[in-house]
Write a protein that holds these residues in place. Structure first.
Motif, PDB file in Angstrom:
ATOM      1  N   ASN A 154      58.772  48.871  70.478  1.00  0.00           N
ATOM      2  CA  ASN A 154      59.288  49.416  71.729  1.00  0.00           C
ATOM      3  C   ASN A 154      59.810  50.820  71.441  1.00  0.00           C
ATOM      4  O   ASN A 154      61.001  51.054  71.312  1.00  0.00           O
ATOM      5  CB  ASN A 154      60.413  48.497  72.197  1.00  0.00           C
TER       6      ASN A 154
ATOM      7  N   GLN B  27      59.896  53.894  72.852  1.00  0.00           N
ATOM      8  CA  GLN B  27      60.736  54.711  73.737  1.00  0.00           C
ATOM      9  C   GLN B  27      62.225  54.350  73.572  1.00  0.00           C
ATOM     10  O   GLN B  27      63.053  55.187  73.218  1.00  0.00           O
ATOM     11  CB  GLN B  27      60.306  54.494  75.187  1.00  0.00           C
ATOM     12  N   GLN B  28      62.553  53.087  73.802  1.00  0.00           N
ATOM     13  CA  GLN B  28      63.952  52.675  73.758  1.00  0.00           C
ATOM     14  C   GLN B  28      64.538  52.815  72.355  1.00  0.00           C
ATOM     15  O   GLN B  28      65.702  53.156  72.194  1.00  0.00           O
ATOM     16  CB  GLN B  28      64.095  51.218  74.239  1.00  0.00           C
TER      17      GLN B  28
ATOM     18  N   GLU C  81      65.488  56.281  71.638  1.00  0.00           N
ATOM     19  CA  GLU C  81      66.661  56.697  72.413  1.00  0.00           C
ATOM     20  C   GLU C  81      67.972  56.335  71.714  1.00  0.00           C
ATOM     21  O   GLU C  81      68.959  57.055  71.849  1.00  0.00           O
ATOM     22  CB  GLU C  81      66.621  56.069  73.820  1.00  0.00           C
TER      23      GLU C  81
ATOM     24  N   SER D  77      65.218  61.633  66.040  1.00  0.00           N
ATOM     25  CA  SER D  77      64.617  60.882  67.142  1.00  0.00           C
ATOM     26  C   SER D  77      64.422  61.758  68.365  1.00  0.00           C
ATOM     27  O   SER D  77      63.400  61.661  69.060  1.00  0.00           O
ATOM     28  CB  SER D  77      65.506  59.707  67.523  1.00  0.00           C
ATOM     29  N   SER D  78      65.407  62.607  68.617  1.00  0.00           N
ATOM     30  CA  SER D  78      65.303  63.466  69.805  1.00  0.00           C
ATOM     31  C   SER D  78      64.073  64.368  69.718  1.00  0.00           C
ATOM     32  O   SER D  78      63.397  64.617  70.723  1.00  0.00           O
ATOM     33  CB  SER D  78      66.579  64.281  69.962  1.00  0.00           C
TER      34      SER D  78
ATOM     35  N   LEU E 108      60.839  62.299  70.291  1.00  0.00           N
ATOM     36  CA  LEU E 108      60.570  61.981  71.691  1.00  0.00           C
ATOM     37  C   LEU E 108      59.784  63.097  72.368  1.00  0.00           C
ATOM     38  O   LEU E 108      59.078  62.872  73.348  1.00  0.00           O
ATOM     39  CB  LEU E 108      61.883  61.721  72.446  1.00  0.00           C
ATOM     40  N   LYS E 109      59.904  64.302  71.813  1.00  0.00           N
ATOM     41  CA  LYS E 109      59.204  65.448  72.420  1.00  0.00           C
ATOM     42  C   LYS E 109      57.855  65.698  71.749  1.00  0.00           C
ATOM     43  O   LYS E 109      57.053  66.459  72.258  1.00  0.00           O
ATOM     44  CB  LYS E 109      60.079  66.706  72.281  1.00  0.00           C
TER      45      LYS E 109
ATOM     46  N   LYS F 278      54.038  61.034  71.493  1.00  0.00           N
ATOM     47  CA  LYS F 278      53.909  60.731  72.929  1.00  0.00           C
ATOM     48  C   LYS F 278      52.573  60.068  73.215  1.00  0.00           C
ATOM     49  O   LYS F 278      52.489  59.048  73.889  1.00  0.00           O
ATOM     50  CB  LYS F 278      53.994  62.039  73.736  1.00  0.00           C
TER      51      LYS F 278
ATOM     52  N   TYR G 133      52.208  56.546  70.859  1.00  0.00           N
ATOM     53  CA  TYR G 133      53.125  55.409  70.980  1.00  0.00           C
ATOM     54  C   TYR G 133      53.803  55.274  72.328  1.00  0.00           C
ATOM     55  O   TYR G 133      54.291  54.224  72.683  1.00  0.00           O
ATOM     56  CB  TYR G 133      54.199  55.488  69.891  1.00  0.00           C
ATOM     57  N   LEU G 134      53.859  56.360  73.061  1.00  0.00           N
ATOM     58  CA  LEU G 134      54.568  56.257  74.332  1.00  0.00           C
ATOM     59  C   LEU G 134      53.619  56.214  75.522  1.00  0.00           C
ATOM     60  O   LEU G 134      54.045  56.033  76.654  1.00  0.00           O
ATOM     61  CB  LEU G 134      55.552  57.428  74.490  1.00  0.00           C
TER      62      LEU G 134
ATOM     63  N   LEU H  75      51.982  58.557  76.909  1.00  0.00           N
ATOM     64  CA  LEU H  75      52.193  59.644  77.884  1.00  0.00           C
ATOM     65  C   LEU H  75      51.075  60.677  77.779  1.00  0.00           C
ATOM     66  O   LEU H  75      50.474  60.837  76.740  1.00  0.00           O
ATOM     67  CB  LEU H  75      53.538  60.335  77.629  1.00  0.00           C
TER      68      LEU H  75
END
Lengths: 234, 326
Positions: free
Chosen positions: A193, A195-196, A199, A218-219, A222-223, A228, A231-232, A234
């Motif tokens: 998981n 994304q979470q 975070e 991590s921040s 996420l970008k 992205k 795994y996300l 997007l």
């Protein structure tokens, strides 16, 4: 706190970990993400001594912990909460928790530790005489975490704690992990998981085919475009 | 009075008192019962020892061992070899210790295997040991079988009783210690047990060895009753299957189960053997099949169900009575 240096682990002839180098600092939440079969569980099992690395070193504080037995590693303060909980179904919740304090030093103080676990998961106190198999999936996962905490770990490694849980429970679960860190426990978190996980984590490592392919805050992850996409979704 | 209240409040103490009382009654039996009863009771006690020590390891861990006959055989042969050079108590103790070494070897070889592989391997080892002894007798000593220094039946009875008392104490202590918990955790999820820090292999081998010690000691005592033994008698696979069947028959959820199972089973065997010798094996088999099919939790399950139903009825009657009063 935990340092892995060019660790290689094999299953027979199959090389599952390729020169894994990573580090977990005190009071961090470090995430380890990657697809199925990337070697995440193998890495956790190598840290906890269930698998022996063929080469490379693992240090916990100043001690070498590769090639020592799991019970010694648990005594030193690393506790692994296995995938799917793996509670003991035909034992009561109390007995499950007691088993978590199995190593010598922790057995002496188990009653106090149990009180602490109950304060974290009041539901477990209500049901302490119940057999673990009567619990729901989420409650079992709770019990598994409680059992893992019974050895008063300095470092907790979680193997896919959110697997099979409803979205609401997943969120509750991540809250618990954050809470653990606030209480001074360091967390190494294996998750799908992504994304979470990213975070709540401070730093993250990405694994592919047994190798660490990227690491960072991590921040930033996420970008990251590759993350992205891979795994996300997007 | 104080003792009574203490007994009422403390379940462990209550059970211990009952067990000690039963053992005392058994110890005084030879004074006022016929010889035949003592001989029969010795057999029963032997099977109780075998079954309880089998359940000690195989019950919680779920590792179905077919090695008992090997351990009993080692005990029997130790007595046969040592019997005329040492006093009997030492012989029994040494036989148990020899069995410990064999069990260590067997355990180290087999306890990494799981499920059916473990079971078959232990069975194979039994056959291996039997043939090894046969081979040694043929080629090394040039003998076939041995005579055993006989002991009178009262001695056999008392030794069996002492072994059982010690076994019950050991089982009780293990079951309530953290090792008892560890054994059960291994049976339920071996991987999780090792995650927690249970040294799975050590715990398994240690318990396997303790259980084997009692089987060896029981074999050593029984050997003196048979006076002549050979590998076929000593390493009889019958002794591997009986504890399993008796444990299943009695139920394994509690220590009472195997005890009840072996007592009833042995008595049943004796009864059928003397009253209906031609039909004995057939009836015996049929009873066992019925027990497996219809008593999934063994005799213990039936007793527990009956007890629960009785308790419900008593409570209901009490409630009914109260209603009538109000």
């Amino acid at each position: 706190m935990l340092t892995l240096n060019t660790v290689n682990t094999y299953y027979g002839k199959f090389r599952a970990l390729w020169d894994v180098t990573m580090q977990v600092n005190e009071k961090e939440i470090v995430a380890l993400v990657g697809a199925n079969g990337a070697g995440k569980t193998t890495l956790l099992n190598t840290i906890s001594g269930l698998l022996q690395p063929e080469s490379g070193t693992i240090n916990f504080f100043s001690d070498r912990i590769d090639n020592i037995e799991t019970n010694k590693i648990v005594e030193q303060g690393i506790s692994q909460i296995p995938e799917g909980g793996k509670v003991f179904p035909e034992m009561t919740i109390l007995e499950n928790l007691e088993m978590g304090a199995y190593t010598k030093e922790h057995w002496k103080v188990k009653d106090e530790t149990i009180e602490f676990v109950y304060s974290l998961f009041p539901k477990l106190r209500e049901r302490k005489k119940q057999l673990a198999r009567t619990l729901s999936g989420g409650e079992r996962q709770m019990l598994a975490v409680g059992r893992g905490l019974m050895s008063r770990p300095k470092l907790c490694t979680f193997d896919e704690p959110s697997y099979g849980l409803s979205p609401k429970l997943v969120t509750e679960f991540f809250d618990i992990i954050v809470k653990l860190r606030e209480m001074g426990t360091t967390v190494l978190l294996v998750e799908q998981n992504v994304q979470q996980t990213l975070e709540i984590a401070d730093r993250a490592y990405v694994m592919e085919n047994g190798r660490i392919v990227s690491e960072g805050k991590s921040s930033d992850m996420l970008k990251d475009d590759h993350i992205k996409k891979a795994y996300l979704g997007l | 009075m104080e003792i009574l209240t203490l007994l009422k409040s403390n379940k462990t103490l209550r059970t211990a008192t009952i067990v000690v009382l039963i053992l005392l009654i058994l110890a005084t039996l030879p004074i006022y019962t016929p010889d035949y009863t003592i001989v029969l009771l010795s057999s029963i006690l032997m099977y109780v020892v075998l079954t309880v020590s089998w359940v000690l390891f195989s019950g919680p861990t779920g590792y179905i061992s077919l090695a008992p006959a090997a351990f009993i055989g080692v005990g029997i042969y130790s007595t046969a070899i040592l019997g005329d050079s040492m006093p009997f108590p030492v012989v029994v103790l040494v036989s148990g210790i020899v069995t410990i070494f064999i069990a260590l070897l067997v355990g180290a070889l087999t306890l990494r295997l799981k499920g059916i592989y473990f079971t078959i391997f232990t069975f194979g080892l039994l056959e291996l040991i039997r043939h090894l002894v046969l081979f040694l007798e043929l080629h090394l000593t040039g003998t076939r079988g041995r005579f055993v220094i006989a002991q009178d039946f009262i001695t056999v009875y008392f030794y069996m009783l002492i072994i059982l008392a010690v076994l019950l104490l050991v089982t009780f202590l293990i079951n309530r210690s953290k090792y008892g918990l560890a054994l059960r955790s291994i049976g339920q999820n071996e991987e999780a047990a090792s995650h927690i820090g249970v040294n799975v292999t050590t715990v398994k081998i240690a318990t396997f060895v303790i259980s084997a010690f009692f089987m060896g000691a029981a074999g050593a005592v029984m050997a003196t009753r048979w006076t002549y033994i050979d590998p076929g008698i000593a390493f009889n696979m019958f002794f591997s299957f009986m504890p399993v069947m008796m444990a299943l028959f009695g139920g394994m959820a509690h220590l009472y189960g195997p005890i009840i199972g072996s007592v009833v089973f042995t008595y049943l065997e004796e009864f059928l053997l003397t009253k209906l010798p031609e039909l004995y094996m057939m009836l015996f088999g049929a009873i066992f099949i019925v027990a497996i099919l219809y008593l999934p939790d063994g005799l213990l399950g039936v007793i527990q169900k009956g007890w629960a139903a009785l308790m419900r009825k008593v409570r209901k009657d009490n409630l009914g009575g109260n209603h009538a009063n109000s």
